[in-house]
Design a protein around this motif. Sequence first.
Motif, PDB file in Angstrom:
ATOM      1  N   ASN A   3      21.784  97.530  46.750  1.00 28.18           N
ATOM      2  CA  ASN A   3      23.018  98.029  46.088  1.00 28.18           C
ATOM      3  C   ASN A   3      23.178  99.466  46.489  1.00 28.18           C
ATOM      4  O   ASN A   3      24.197 100.032  45.947  1.00 28.18           O
ATOM      5  CB  ASN A   3      22.933  97.984  44.502  1.00 28.18           C
ATOM      6  CG  ASN A   3      22.146  98.912  44.032  1.00 28.18           C
ATOM      7  OD1 ASN A   3      21.139  99.173  44.553  1.00 28.18           O
ATOM      8  ND2 ASN A   3      22.326  99.499  42.875  1.00 28.18           N
ATOM      9  N   SER A  32      25.915 101.411  43.936  1.00 32.60           N
ATOM     10  CA  SER A  32      25.630 102.454  43.251  1.00 32.60           C
ATOM     11  C   SER A  32      26.648 103.443  43.085  1.00 32.60           C
ATOM     12  O   SER A  32      27.188 103.773  44.304  1.00 32.60           O
ATOM     13  CB  SER A  32      24.322 103.303  43.848  1.00 32.60           C
ATOM     14  OG  SER A  32      24.477 103.622  45.198  1.00 32.60           O
ATOM     15  N   THR A  68      30.673  96.631  32.329  1.00 36.47           N
ATOM     16  CA  THR A  68      32.021  95.930  32.886  1.00 36.47           C
ATOM     17  C   THR A  68      32.738  95.742  31.394  1.00 36.47           C
ATOM     18  O   THR A  68      32.189  95.085  30.498  1.00 36.47           O
ATOM     19  CB  THR A  68      31.913  94.664  33.442  1.00 36.47           C
ATOM     20  OG1 THR A  68      31.401  95.259  34.783  1.00 36.47           O
ATOM     21  CG2 THR A  68      33.285  94.085  33.733  1.00 36.47           C
ATOM     22  N   SER A  80      24.743  88.105  36.880  1.00 34.74           N
ATOM     23  CA  SER A  80      25.338  89.072  35.987  1.00 34.74           C
ATOM     24  C   SER A  80      26.312  87.963  34.940  1.00 34.74           C
ATOM     25  O   SER A  80      26.297  86.909  35.228  1.00 34.74           O
ATOM     26  CB  SER A  80      26.567  89.980  36.864  1.00 34.74           C
ATOM     27  OG  SER A  80      27.613  89.235  37.280  1.00 34.74           O
ATOM     28  N   TYR A  83      28.293  96.721  40.817  1.00 34.70           N
ATOM     29  CA  TYR A  83      26.915  96.716  41.141  1.00 34.70           C
ATOM     30  C   TYR A  83      26.221  97.648  41.844  1.00 34.70           C
ATOM     31  O   TYR A  83      25.442  98.364  41.978  1.00 34.70           O
ATOM     32  CB  TYR A  83      26.566  95.291  41.705  1.00 34.70           C
ATOM     33  CG  TYR A  83      25.416  95.146  42.537  1.00 34.70           C
ATOM     34  CD1 TYR A  83      24.323  95.123  41.776  1.00 34.70           C
ATOM     35  CD2 TYR A  83      25.435  94.963  43.943  1.00 34.70           C
ATOM     36  CE1 TYR A  83      22.851  95.038  42.634  1.00 34.70           C
ATOM     37  CE2 TYR A  83      24.383  94.677  44.603  1.00 34.70           C
ATOM     38  CZ  TYR A  83      23.100  94.844  43.972  1.00 34.70           C
ATOM     39  OH  TYR A  83      21.926  94.626  44.546  1.00 34.70           O
ATOM     40  N   THR A 130      27.554  92.936  32.240  1.00 28.17           N
ATOM     41  CA  THR A 130      26.617  93.501  33.033  1.00 28.17           C
ATOM     42  C   THR A 130      27.511  94.787  33.822  1.00 28.17           C
ATOM     43  O   THR A 130      28.474  94.682  34.148  1.00 28.17           O
ATOM     44  CB  THR A 130      26.169  92.799  34.086  1.00 28.17           C
ATOM     45  OG1 THR A 130      25.646  91.443  33.525  1.00 28.17           O
ATOM     46  CG2 THR A 130      25.085  93.078  34.787  1.00 28.17           C
ATOM     47  N   TRP A 131      26.849  95.856  34.237  1.00 26.04           N
ATOM     48  CA  TRP A 131      27.237  96.997  34.784  1.00 26.04           C
ATOM     49  C   TRP A 131      28.157  97.805  34.133  1.00 26.04           C
ATOM     50  O   TRP A 131      29.231  98.331  34.593  1.00 26.04           O
ATOM     51  CB  TRP A 131      27.770  96.681  36.354  1.00 26.04           C
ATOM     52  CG  TRP A 131      26.651  95.831  36.992  1.00 26.04           C
ATOM     53  CD1 TRP A 131      25.563  96.125  37.273  1.00 26.04           C
ATOM     54  CD2 TRP A 131      27.098  94.674  37.704  1.00 26.04           C
ATOM     55  NE1 TRP A 131      24.972  95.178  37.872  1.00 26.04           N
ATOM     56  CE2 TRP A 131      25.753  94.294  38.239  1.00 26.04           C
ATOM     57  CE3 TRP A 131      28.002  93.739  37.818  1.00 26.04           C
ATOM     58  CZ2 TRP A 131      25.682  93.179  38.951  1.00 26.04           C
ATOM     59  CZ3 TRP A 131      27.934  92.866  38.546  1.00 26.04           C
ATOM     60  CH2 TRP A 131      26.807  92.395  39.225  1.00 26.04           C
ATOM     61  N   SER A 147      34.674  99.281  35.075  1.00 25.02           N
ATOM     62  CA  SER A 147      33.104  98.860  35.446  1.00 25.02           C
ATOM     63  C   SER A 147      32.443  99.970  36.432  1.00 25.02           C
ATOM     64  O   SER A 147      32.959 100.520  37.022  1.00 25.02           O
ATOM     65  CB  SER A 147      33.137  97.385  36.080  1.00 25.02           C
ATOM     66  OG  SER A 147      31.885  97.113  36.368  1.00 25.02           O
ATOM     67  N   ASP A 148      30.918  99.985  36.331  1.00 25.25           N
ATOM     68  CA  ASP A 148      30.481 100.770  36.947  1.00 25.25           C
ATOM     69  C   ASP A 148      30.241  99.978  38.309  1.00 25.25           C
ATOM     70  O   ASP A 148      29.862 100.913  39.524  1.00 25.25           O
ATOM     71  CB  ASP A 148      28.956 101.289  36.261  1.00 25.25           C
ATOM     72  CG  ASP A 148      29.419 102.260  35.160  1.00 25.25           C
ATOM     73  OD1 ASP A 148      30.385 102.594  35.036  1.00 25.25           O
ATOM     74  OD2 ASP A 148      28.459 102.244  34.425  1.00 25.25           O
ATOM     75  N   SER A 170      32.306 102.950  41.001  1.00 23.04           N
ATOM     76  CA  SER A 170      33.018 102.557  39.642  1.00 23.04           C
ATOM     77  C   SER A 170      34.606 102.017  40.021  1.00 23.04           C
ATOM     78  O   SER A 170      35.115 102.432  41.237  1.00 23.04           O
ATOM     79  CB  SER A 170      33.237 103.592  38.767  1.00 23.04           C
ATOM     80  OG  SER A 170      33.864 104.695  39.257  1.00 23.04           O
TER      81      SER A 170
END
Length: 744
Positions: free
Chosen positions: A290, A236, A202, A735, A234, A199-200, A231-232, A239
Amino acid sequence: MSDDRFARTQLALLISIAFACAPSRAASDDTPAEVAAPVATVVVSAKSGDYLGNNTASAVAPTQASLTATEPQSIITRDFIELSVTPTTEYSRIVNVAPSVSGDSSNGPGLSETKTTMRGFSDDQYNITFDGIPWGDTNNPAHHSTSFFPGSTIGGAIVERGPGNADNLGYATFGGSINLYSKKPQKDQQFSVFGSAGTWNTALAGFSYESGRLPGFNNGTVQANFQHLKSDGYLSLNSIKSDNYLLKVRRAVGDATVITLFASANRIKYVQPDNSKGPTLAQVALHGKNYSLNNDPASFNYAGYNHTAKDTDFSYLRAETNWGSGWNTDNQLYSYAYDNETISSTDPTGATAPGTKVGPAGNKDIPGIDKRNKYRVYGDIFRLNKQFDAGVLRTGVWYEYSDTDRHQYDLDLTLGGVRDPRETKPAPVQNPSVLFDQQSTIHNLQPFAQFEWAVTPDLTVTPGVKYLRITRAVDADVNQTTRLPQHTSVDYHTTLPFLTANQQLSNSLAVYAQYAKGYQIPDLKSFYIADPTKNSSDPQKSVNYQLGVVGQSDALTWDVDVYKIDFTNKYVSNGLGGADAAYINVGGATYKGLEAQATWMVGNGFALYANGSKNKATANDTGKTISGSPDMTAALGLLYNAGPWSASLIGKRTGEVRQADYDPAKPLAYDTYLTKAYTNTDLSLAYRFTRPGMGIRMLKLQLNVFNLFNHQDVTSISPAKNVAYDQYTFQAPRSFQVSLKADF
């Protein structure tokens, strides 16, 4: 750290690997380096691949205590880490399963720094060690969970809930220790590649190398590890990207000495605000839970204005020697460094109007800061042990020196004007953009001694004592808070006694008791006054009283303990200003509670796990609960292993937490700022393929799901002067990560 400097660090590691693998005089296969080791090395890692393999409770337990324990503890193995903890993890996620431990990452598991609490003690009130070496910040003994040791480098952990004996080292034995260990060398050669995605966006990839015992290297071993993570996140636009390099070499020198060389380097880059305490409720209503950063250059929350680069390294050279006649020594010469370079806007909540001090008159630009926290630590831990008929004498000394450079400068982020006033070292009147430009040092000397007296074959009583002398010094042209010059030092010293006992009632049952004093080094903020020499020289102290019982059998491992901790000499400002300002010792708090953990082998590959704690921390002056202290923790889990399948389902609950201390002038805040109990439940499912081809000996496919039931409760509140700008953090939502590991 510059790119050139980081490249040099990587090159040094590669050269060390080449040197370590160079041929040496041969040794017979039945005299490996591990056999020659004269000083016991704590090992908390089971044999790789044998997790749940022998169907005993001790083999499968996520946490357990030793029958020889002298204070409450939770031992966590490498195999539990590989099965039940996210591949992107760092230590906070690993130890979170233990009773009385809590902490959560708002950006996703392992994707942002996590401040863990233990029995209500905050992150700067207990020690964290790696292979016995304490590490932490130099302004106060806090820790940065993502900055040094990713999960792939950790061989296991022991959470010690207490000051330990005299040879437990660190600047905050006050609340206990989280002891991390590197991986135990394997006997046979193995090369592994691993990766995960989830997720995200990652993604994680890396490799590890185990030389096994090398006949041409005196049966020594070489271990290497590399990990890349991105990873970006969770939150906003929050990263993260990091790289870690690690080398560990261990070999015998002669017949009585074992040398260990360990070196690691870590680089991590975040996009995040320096104030990462979460959004306000108004921001949540507009953008979601987030919300953190955006793409608007006219906003304080513009991602381009908020970024951090951290470079760290950690290394030691250890020599363990058996001198004969019961004498042995263990010496660790070490160094570690931390370099945080941050550019950030000043207020992500919207409480501050645009306009900078360093911009043109009447400007509407976005104000920001250039922040540095950079330090290098050097130290040596020398231990001398002597075996007598009556027991073991353990004595030694810990010396450490640290040098720190910290600054914070105002910036006009809209203009992109990053200036460096250190070239001229201006006074505040000449350059008001310098909030502080400060250098500081710590000199630490702590001799210690204890005697493990074997009163009977089943009863061991250990008295001990530790003396500490610490000198903190500040050399600042512009000191923090006062913004005046500061060139002074203060000595702190105290003596800490210890007494523990362990009684073996049978081969499967033991009881223990502990009386011990702990301490915490005064925070650097005690120097942010006109004359720090007026401060008290007595550090904060704790007096611990603990009792426990441990049971172990093939089917069940369990332990229960009770504790009471008196916190004294609380270090606080006297409330005066100017030349009369000082930090003094007043009052304190009382911590007490009950803790337990157990694992039961049900049969047919299944095991049940549970732990829990009831904790209470109250201020002595008000009788009210201390902020940041959960009133309970609990965990419940189901484990499974049969043939190639392994699985775990573990839920961890953290109790309600007061987010503000009681203030008679603001009685409503005490009840208003209260977070309710919340639960995280993690699921892991793994399948192992044996010799699937292409030279692979073992291939493991694994699925991890975190926060399975998708709770997003509030985990912390940061009160502001205006309630509209209070900041909230929430659980990261559900996630997943899919992982693959191939052993060759």
